[in-house]
Design a protein around this motif. Sequence first.
Motif, PDB file in Angstrom:
ATOM      1  N   GLY A 122     -37.593  17.433  25.018  1.00 22.14           N
ATOM      2  CA  GLY A 122     -37.347  18.405  23.953  1.00 22.14           C
ATOM      3  C   GLY A 122     -35.898  18.487  23.556  1.00 22.14           C
ATOM      4  O   GLY A 122     -34.995  18.193  24.348  1.00 22.14           O
ATOM      5  N   ALA A 123     -35.664  18.889  22.312  1.00 23.23           N
ATOM      6  CA  ALA A 123     -34.352  19.098  21.690  1.00 23.23           C
ATOM      7  C   ALA A 123     -33.594  17.811  21.420  1.00 23.23           C
ATOM      8  O   ALA A 123     -32.431  17.873  21.031  1.00 23.23           O
ATOM      9  N   ALA A 124     -34.232  16.653  21.600  1.00 20.30           N
ATOM     10  CA  ALA A 124     -33.618  15.421  21.102  1.00 20.30           C
ATOM     11  C   ALA A 124     -33.510  15.501  19.578  1.00 20.30           C
ATOM     12  O   ALA A 124     -32.586  14.960  18.981  1.00 20.30           O
ATOM     13  N   THR A 125     -34.463  16.187  18.964  1.00 23.17           N
ATOM     14  CA  THR A 125     -34.415  16.447  17.526  1.00 23.17           C
ATOM     15  C   THR A 125     -33.069  17.036  17.131  1.00 23.17           C
ATOM     16  O   THR A 125     -32.466  16.646  16.121  1.00 23.17           O
ATOM     17  N   HIS A 126     -32.578  17.960  17.938  1.00 22.07           N
ATOM     18  CA  HIS A 126     -31.370  18.705  17.593  1.00 22.07           C
ATOM     19  C   HIS A 126     -30.113  17.982  18.060  1.00 22.07           C
ATOM     20  O   HIS A 126     -29.078  18.049  17.391  1.00 22.07           O
ATOM     21  N   LEU A 127     -30.210  17.266  19.185  1.00 21.98           N
ATOM     22  CA  LEU A 127     -29.087  16.446  19.620  1.00 21.98           C
ATOM     23  C   LEU A 127     -28.804  15.359  18.592  1.00 21.98           C
ATOM     24  O   LEU A 127     -27.640  14.997  18.354  1.00 21.98           O
ATOM     25  N   TYR A 152     -39.617  18.741  16.575  1.00 21.62           N
ATOM     26  CA  TYR A 152     -39.464  19.374  17.874  1.00 21.62           C
ATOM     27  C   TYR A 152     -40.820  19.648  18.522  1.00 21.62           C
ATOM     28  O   TYR A 152     -40.997  19.444  19.738  1.00 21.62           O
ATOM     29  N   ARG A 153     -41.782  20.104  17.746  1.00 16.58           N
ATOM     30  CA  ARG A 153     -43.101  20.369  18.316  1.00 16.58           C
ATOM     31  C   ARG A 153     -43.755  19.084  18.817  1.00 16.58           C
ATOM     32  O   ARG A 153     -44.494  19.091  19.815  1.00 16.58           O
ATOM     33  N   TYR A 154     -43.480  17.982  18.163  1.00 12.67           N
ATOM     34  CA  TYR A 154     -43.975  16.685  18.643  1.00 12.67           C
ATOM     35  C   TYR A 154     -43.395  16.387  20.017  1.00 12.67           C
ATOM     36  O   TYR A 154     -44.113  15.970  20.935  1.00 12.67           O
ATOM     37  N   GLU A 155     -42.094  16.590  20.177  1.00 19.78           N
ATOM     38  CA  GLU A 155     -41.470  16.388  21.485  1.00 19.78           C
ATOM     39  C   GLU A 155     -42.120  17.258  22.554  1.00 19.78           C
ATOM     40  O   GLU A 155     -42.336  16.816  23.691  1.00 19.78           O
ATOM     41  N   GLN A 156     -42.401  18.504  22.205  1.00 18.95           N
ATOM     42  CA  GLN A 156     -42.952  19.427  23.189  1.00 18.95           C
ATOM     43  C   GLN A 156     -44.311  18.987  23.716  1.00 18.95           C
ATOM     44  O   GLN A 156     -44.670  19.302  24.857  1.00 18.95           O
TER      45      GLN A 156
END
Length: 257
Positions: free
Chosen positions: A138-143, A220-224
């Motif tokens: 998670g949060a690779a989207t934001h990184l 992000y939801r995909y990562e989760q």
Amino acid sequence: MPITSQTDGSGVAVVTIDYPPVNAFPTKGWFDLADAVRNAGRDQRNRVVVVRAENRGFCAGVDIKEIQRNPGHQSLIDANRGCAEVFSAVYDCQVPVVTAVNGFCLGGGIGIVGNSDIVVASDDATFGLPEVDRGALGAATHLARLVPQHLMRALFFTARTITAQELQHHGSVFKVVPRSELDDAAMEVAADIAAKDGRVIRAAKEALNGIDLQNVHRSYRYEQGFTFELNLSGAADEIRERFEDDLARQRAAGGTH
């Protein structure tokens, strides 16, 4: 109160995180922060929101001990939904969000910062995603909003951190200042925005989100989904237990706080 919000009528709302000693968020904290940011953005008197923190670091992420204390998966589900709520609240806030980052910014902190509009950091600030070492994703989207793609992958796979100065080099941190000057620096940027016409600022925020190349909510939801998979398989519990055992040994040896 762990999450507080205040405004002095200047058009700047300040939301403060305060979960001593390291700002590890309990589940309720994520939802409370989301509500505070959304409410500040809805208030037509505000033209910018500053998110800041007390204590040793900006955010240590999810309170892993809370998840481990509660059997089953409900705590994990709640924490993941809470993180998604906060990240969405920051991104969708009706006015720009300035984050003032002190010390460490880990896990969910990256989601907050990556979805904010402007980042100001102290010169001792570091940023990272220890998710791989905690049995989660998670949060690779934001990184990926803070660093180029290949650097994001290197940081994610290795769980290494990156400094505020390095992020400034990549253009994602606007200003780096001594820690004692952090709040003033963030408020200075916020004041510049607050001096503009609020109607234009609100339109500009919506317009910039509208031309964004990535759907941060869906990504992000995909990562989760993979975090849930790791938990259902039992892998995440095993890794978290090893992490807690390592911490206990380090504390016994006097090697960590």
